[in-house]
Design a protein around this motif. Structure first.
Motif, PDB file in Angstrom:
ATOM      1  N   GLU A   1      42.441  32.364  39.785  1.00  0.00           N
ATOM      2  CA  GLU A   1      41.365  33.357  39.741  1.00  0.00           C
ATOM      3  C   GLU A   1      41.932  34.679  39.209  1.00  0.00           C
ATOM      4  O   GLU A   1      42.948  35.171  39.698  1.00  0.00           O
ATOM      5  CB  GLU A   1      40.803  33.558  41.153  1.00  0.00           C
TER       6      GLU A   1
ATOM      7  N   LEU B   1      42.838  38.398  38.757  1.00  0.00           N
ATOM      8  CA  LEU B   1      43.004  39.454  39.765  1.00  0.00           C
ATOM      9  C   LEU B   1      42.313  40.732  39.283  1.00  0.00           C
ATOM     10  O   LEU B   1      42.914  41.796  39.189  1.00  0.00           O
ATOM     11  CB  LEU B   1      44.493  39.681  40.038  1.00  0.00           C
ATOM     12  N   SER B   2      41.026  40.609  38.998  1.00  0.00           N
ATOM     13  CA  SER B   2      40.269  41.701  38.391  1.00  0.00           C
ATOM     14  C   SER B   2      40.059  42.889  39.319  1.00  0.00           C
ATOM     15  O   SER B   2      39.651  43.953  38.878  1.00  0.00           O
ATOM     16  CB  SER B   2      38.917  41.183  37.890  1.00  0.00           C
ATOM     17  N   PHE B   3      40.378  42.722  40.590  1.00  0.00           N
ATOM     18  CA  PHE B   3      40.256  43.822  41.547  1.00  0.00           C
ATOM     19  C   PHE B   3      41.455  44.778  41.467  1.00  0.00           C
ATOM     20  O   PHE B   3      41.415  45.869  42.039  1.00  0.00           O
ATOM     21  CB  PHE B   3      40.130  43.283  42.982  1.00  0.00           C
ATOM     22  N   LEU B   4      42.515  44.397  40.763  1.00  0.00           N
ATOM     23  CA  LEU B   4      43.746  45.195  40.762  1.00  0.00           C
ATOM     24  C   LEU B   4      43.710  46.506  39.956  1.00  0.00           C
ATOM     25  O   LEU B   4      44.305  47.489  40.394  1.00  0.00           O
ATOM     26  CB  LEU B   4      44.934  44.343  40.307  1.00  0.00           C
TER      27      LEU B   4
ATOM     28  N   PRO C   1      41.707  49.148  39.531  1.00  0.00           N
ATOM     29  CA  PRO C   1      41.461  50.408  40.252  1.00  0.00           C
ATOM     30  C   PRO C   1      42.517  50.675  41.331  1.00  0.00           C
ATOM     31  O   PRO C   1      42.808  51.835  41.631  1.00  0.00           O
ATOM     32  CB  PRO C   1      40.075  50.224  40.866  1.00  0.00           C
ATOM     33  N   ILE C   2      43.105  49.608  41.860  1.00  0.00           N
ATOM     34  CA  ILE C   2      44.151  49.791  42.876  1.00  0.00           C
ATOM     35  C   ILE C   2      45.408  50.346  42.234  1.00  0.00           C
ATOM     36  O   ILE C   2      45.978  51.331  42.707  1.00  0.00           O
ATOM     37  CB  ILE C   2      44.445  48.466  43.628  1.00  0.00           C
TER      38      ILE C   2
ATOM     39  N   TYR D   1      48.208  41.337  37.309  1.00  0.00           N
ATOM     40  CA  TYR D   1      46.880  41.400  36.685  1.00  0.00           C
ATOM     41  C   TYR D   1      46.910  40.775  35.298  1.00  0.00           C
ATOM     42  O   TYR D   1      46.071  39.949  34.945  1.00  0.00           O
ATOM     43  CB  TYR D   1      46.383  42.852  36.604  1.00  0.00           C
TER      44      TYR D   1
ATOM     45  N   SER E   1      44.694  37.681  33.822  1.00  0.00           N
ATOM     46  CA  SER E   1      43.491  38.202  33.165  1.00  0.00           C
ATOM     47  C   SER E   1      43.785  38.512  31.704  1.00  0.00           C
ATOM     48  O   SER E   1      44.905  38.880  31.348  1.00  0.00           O
ATOM     49  CB  SER E   1      43.034  39.496  33.850  1.00  0.00           C
TER      50      SER E   1
ATOM     51  N   SER F   1      37.960  51.705  31.838  1.00  0.00           N
ATOM     52  CA  SER F   1      37.228  51.058  32.933  1.00  0.00           C
ATOM     53  C   SER F   1      35.783  50.645  32.579  1.00  0.00           C
ATOM     54  O   SER F   1      35.330  49.610  33.064  1.00  0.00           O
ATOM     55  CB  SER F   1      37.249  51.904  34.203  1.00  0.00           C
TER      56      SER F   1
ATOM     57  N   TYR G   1      35.808  46.924  31.247  1.00  0.00           N
ATOM     58  CA  TYR G   1      36.234  45.758  32.003  1.00  0.00           C
ATOM     59  C   TYR G   1      35.041  44.820  32.158  1.00  0.00           C
ATOM     60  O   TYR G   1      33.925  45.258  32.372  1.00  0.00           O
ATOM     61  CB  TYR G   1      36.748  46.152  33.405  1.00  0.00           C
TER      62      TYR G   1
END
Length: 178
Positions: free
Chosen positions: A40, A42-45, A47-48, A96, A100, A174, A177
Motif C-alpha cells: 500500500e 505510504l501516501s500519508f507520509l 505532510p508528516i 514514501y 509511491s 501538495s 498529490y
C-alpha cells in the motif's frame, strides 16, 4: 591522549564522514528507484515529513538562540534532536518514494520555474550539507569549540535552507498529490 593519537582519531572520523557523505546520497538515489511491489502506498507520509522539516528548522533556530545565550547544554540537546529529526525525515522520504510514484508538479509559467529552482537547490544542498553537519557535530562532540564555531557558520544556514525549502516544496506540490 597524545596529540598524534588525537590526529589519528580525527583522520578516522573524517574518513567515516566522507564515506557517509557519499554513501547516504548514493543509497538514497538507489532506493528512490526501487519500488516495493504489492505494498500500500505510504501516501500519508508527505505532510508528516514536511512537518518534520518544519520542526527541524524551528529546532535549528532554537539551538542557534540557545548558543547565543551561552546555553551550551540546551544547544547540544537541540542539535542532537535536529539530527534525529533529519534522519527520521530521510527514512520517511525514502519509504514514501519506495511505495509511491513521484508526484508531478502541475503549475505553469513563472511558478513552475520557481518551484524547480527551489526543488533543485533543495536537493543539491541537502547533499552538500551532509558532510558539514557531520563535521560540525563531531567538532561539537569533541569539544573543538573554535573549529565547531567556524564550520557552524556555514552549516547552520545551509541546513536551515534545506529544512525550510523542504516545507516550501511540499506546500507547492501538495495540490498535485493524487
Amino acid at each position: 591522549m597524545s596529540n598524534s593519537s588525537m590526529m589519528l582519531n580525527e583522520k578516522k572520523y573524517n574518513r567515516l564522514i566522507m564515506v557517509l557523505s557519499v554513501l547516504i546520497p548514493v543509497v538514497v538515489a538507489i532506493l528512490f528507484g526501487v519500488k516495493i511491489p504489492n505494498v500500500e502506498p505510504l501516501s500519508f507520509l508527505p505532510p508528516i515529513y514536511a512537518s518534520i522539516n518544519a520542526l527541524t528548522a524551528l529546532v535549528l533556530v532554537l539551538a542557534f538562540l540557545a548558543i547565543q545565550k551561552k546555553k551550551v547544554k540546551r544547544h547540544k540537546q537541540l542539535m542532537v534532536f535536529a539530527l534525529i529529526l533529519s534522519t527520521l525525515f530521510l527514512v520517511m522520504y525514502v519509504a514514501y518514494h519506495m511505495t509511491s510514484d513521484s508526484t508531478k508538479f502541475g503549475g505553469e509559467g513563472l511558478i513552475k520555474y520557481l518551484y524547480y529552482f527551489i526543488l533543485i537547490t533543495h536537493i543539491v544542498l541537502s547533499i552538500v550539507v551532509i558532510p558539514f553537519v557531520l563535521i560540525t557535530f563531531l567538532c561539537g562532540l569533541s569539544n573543538q569549540v573554535e573549529k565547531h564555531k567556524k564550520i557552524a557558520k556555514i552549516t547552520f544556514p545551509l541546513w536551515l535552507y534545506v529544512a525550510v525549502t523542504g516545507v516550501v516544496v511540499y506546500i507547492m506540490i501538495s495540490p498535485y498529490y493524487v
